[in-house]
Design an enzyme around this catalytic site. Structure first.
Site, PDB file in Angstrom:
ATOM      1  N   ASP A  68       0.855  -1.180   0.000  1.00 36.38           N
ATOM      2  CA  ASP A  68       0.000   0.000   0.000  1.00 36.38           C
ATOM      3  C   ASP A  68       0.894   1.234   0.000  1.00 36.38           C
ATOM      4  O   ASP A  68       2.055   1.172   0.405  1.00 36.38           O
ATOM      5  CB  ASP A  68      -0.909   0.025   1.237  1.00 36.38           C
ATOM      6  CG  ASP A  68      -1.811   1.258   1.259  1.00 36.38           C
ATOM      7  OD1 ASP A  68      -2.458   1.522   0.231  1.00 36.38           O
ATOM      8  OD2 ASP A  68      -1.851   1.965   2.273  1.00 36.38           O
ATOM      9  N   SER A  69       0.324   2.346  -0.434  1.00 35.30           N
ATOM     10  CA  SER A  69       1.092   3.587  -0.427  1.00 35.30           C
ATOM     11  C   SER A  69       1.361   4.068   1.002  1.00 35.30           C
ATOM     12  O   SER A  69       2.188   4.948   1.202  1.00 35.30           O
ATOM     13  CB  SER A  69       0.343   4.662  -1.213  1.00 35.30           C
ATOM     14  OG  SER A  69      -0.927   4.865  -0.636  1.00 35.30           O
ATOM     15  N   CYS A 129      -4.259  -0.850  -2.392  1.00 32.90           N
ATOM     16  CA  CYS A 129      -4.267   0.596  -2.632  1.00 32.90           C
ATOM     17  C   CYS A 129      -5.048   0.808  -3.925  1.00 32.90           C
ATOM     18  O   CYS A 129      -4.734   0.205  -4.957  1.00 32.90           O
ATOM     19  CB  CYS A 129      -2.818   1.060  -2.779  1.00 32.90           C
ATOM     20  SG  CYS A 129      -2.606   2.736  -3.394  1.00 32.90           S
ATOM     21  N   GLU A 140      -6.369   9.871   9.064  1.00 33.95           N
ATOM     22  CA  GLU A 140      -4.945   9.839   9.455  1.00 33.95           C
ATOM     23  C   GLU A 140      -4.705  10.646  10.737  1.00 33.95           C
ATOM     24  O   GLU A 140      -3.774  10.370  11.482  1.00 33.95           O
ATOM     25  CB  GLU A 140      -4.058  10.344   8.308  1.00 33.95           C
ATOM     26  CG  GLU A 140      -4.196   9.460   7.077  1.00 33.95           C
ATOM     27  CD  GLU A 140      -2.873   8.960   6.525  1.00 33.95           C
ATOM     28  OE1 GLU A 140      -1.869   9.676   6.666  1.00 33.95           O
ATOM     29  OE2 GLU A 140      -2.851   7.859   5.943  1.00 33.95           O
ATOM     30  N   CYS A 148     -11.837   3.426  -1.001  1.00 35.18           N
ATOM     31  CA  CYS A 148     -10.549   3.869  -0.455  1.00 35.18           C
ATOM     32  C   CYS A 148     -10.344   3.063   0.818  1.00 35.18           C
ATOM     33  O   CYS A 148     -11.267   2.925   1.633  1.00 35.18           O
ATOM     34  CB  CYS A 148     -10.576   5.359  -0.153  1.00 35.18           C
ATOM     35  SG  CYS A 148      -9.132   5.921   0.791  1.00 35.18           S
ATOM     36  N   HIS A 153      -8.899   3.682   3.473  1.00 32.59           N
ATOM     37  CA  HIS A 153      -9.026   4.414   4.736  1.00 32.59           C
ATOM     38  C   HIS A 153     -10.476   4.460   5.241  1.00 32.59           C
ATOM     39  O   HIS A 153     -10.726   4.602   6.428  1.00 32.59           O
ATOM     40  CB  HIS A 153      -8.575   5.871   4.573  1.00 32.59           C
ATOM     41  CG  HIS A 153      -7.088   6.067   4.583  1.00 32.59           C
ATOM     42  ND1 HIS A 153      -6.295   5.723   3.511  1.00 32.59           N
ATOM     43  CD2 HIS A 153      -6.247   6.578   5.522  1.00 32.59           C
ATOM     44  CE1 HIS A 153      -5.033   6.031   3.798  1.00 32.59           C
ATOM     45  NE2 HIS A 153      -4.981   6.547   5.008  1.00 32.59           N
TER      46      HIS A 153
END
Lengths: 268, 268
Positions: free
Chosen positions: B9-10, B72, B151, B184, B186
């Site tokens: 993943d990034s 990702c 985040e 996504c 996240h």
């Protein structure tokens, strides 16, 4: 790829899988073969189920299928590994997709499985579940009265409700499952009543839906999804009575069938 | 097979996919690599995303992985076909599993997709959905404020609620979707608020759950599931700050990480 997906079943139960394939993969063409004449496979010895299944597979391989779906729990339990080792096309059964979906959904790791006596006695579902996660607790229960009920078209009303209630009582009373696998391709037709009897907190997994999803996964992975713009022309074959199969197929698929024929396989 | 599954993943987003892999496939060992130093990939040109992704892949191939999960969305959109043509091991991205699950679940064939601007602009989800069913209607919406929120660890409370409400307003107002894909990795951390804002009638698809399910399908199909009894020893690597990654990983995975190290890849 411009080839059909082959679907085999011991009779009409696999039509619930075919119906989901048509819904989730509307561009794909199906060839369905139901061995209605020799149905049910459940009580037959393993060698016989293997022989009959191989005869169905030969029938479809001659019609150039790109993938085989074994839409019958008994045939899956007895022949899946054999078919995968013999055939060069992808082969999918109905047991593992249901098991994987249940593992994805369960929160308390207690999973119920209902099916025919053959499927429940084979322990195919507990094995598939615990092979992936050995901490899963499985409560399985044979419901031998469900298939006759469905085949007689009794899908709602007091009789259906009573049979489902009486059959599921042991599962409902003593356990704390949060997920229930319908381990027989006939059972999705009783799904609403099963949900009502078990309660809305139980998540019900239909093997047909999950199998169709995995057919999509495997075809996509092998770059074998059809991406042209021809309308699919599904073909249905039965070893039994055309009119009976036709009537049930129209009802279960909720649409008329354009092509239905008798199949002669094996010794029949 | 006694080899790990590789997850790239990034940054940290793919940890939601890793978490689901650990839950659905508890016997499997993971090696996770997050390119936190060069995160996010979303705004970078395609060639750069390909280069960075290939560097991550090389790092994991040297560690003998049996399968690669591109956890990702941006990297999946830009590199999945390339990776599948180059690698001899199975490769899975996060886009198609989410698309297939949405197709399985939707009743009215109207599917919403939310993601970063990069993913939404790539049109990867509408393409994946309509490739399988051209009658699906897709409403997609970029939610650029979600990743910073997650985040920063703001996963509940009035600020999180306000940002989610304001962001999803266009999707909620004008359309009649019945299914929403969290496009996504996240976003699953905001799932409860998203559900509350969209309403309980909307079925929410988390790509992490669906990707883990398909990893199980593909590993099983290729007979590569681990069936020994060794406890898995997951390994985590980051190109960025160890302490930051460690803190988020513990929080998101809901368990401490036994092994975390810095990875040196590419020019960094």
């Amino acid at each position: 790829m411009d080839q059909p997906i082959g679907v085999i079943d011991s009779g009409v139960g696999g039509l619930t899988v075919a119906s989901e394939l048509m819904r989730q993969l509307p561009k794909e063409q199906l060839i369905y073969l139901g061995d209605t004449l020799r149905c049910p496979y459940g009580p037959r010895p393993k060698e016989e189920v293997i022989q009959y299944t191989m005869e169905m597979v030969d029938f479809l391989l001659n019609r150039n299928i790109k993938m085989l779906v074994v839409a019958c729990n008994t045939a899956t339990a007895f022949t899946l590994d054999l078919l995968r080792s013999r055939l060069t096309i992808p082969v999918i059964g109905v047991i593992q997709p249901g098991a994987r979906a249940a593992i994805k959904i369960t929160n308390n790791k207690r999973i119920g499985v209902i099916g025919t006596e053959g499927t429940i006695n084979s322990k195919a579902y507990p094995l598939a579940l615990q092979d992936i996660n050995s901490t899963i607790r499985v409560n399985d229960l044979a419901c031998p009265r469900f298939v006759p009920l469905v085949e007689e078209g009794i899908l709602s009303g007091p009789e259906a409700h009573r049979v489902v209630y009486e059959s599921l009582k042991p599962l409902k009373e003593k356990n704390h499952i949060d997920t229930l696998i319908l381990g027989c391709t006939h059972y999705p037709l009783l799904k609403d009543i099963i949900q009502e009897v078990m309660g809305n907190h139980i998540q019900i997994i239909s093997s047909g839906e999950e199998t169709a999803r995995e057919v999509s996964t495997i075809l996509s992975y092998h770059k074998k999804l059809y991406n042209g713009d021809k309308e699919p022309n599904h073909q249905f074959y039965t070893t039994g009575h055309l009119a009976v199969f036709d009537r049930i197929a129209k009802l279960w698929l909720n649409q008329p069938i354009s092509m239905i024929e008798n199949a002669v396989i094996g010794v029949n």
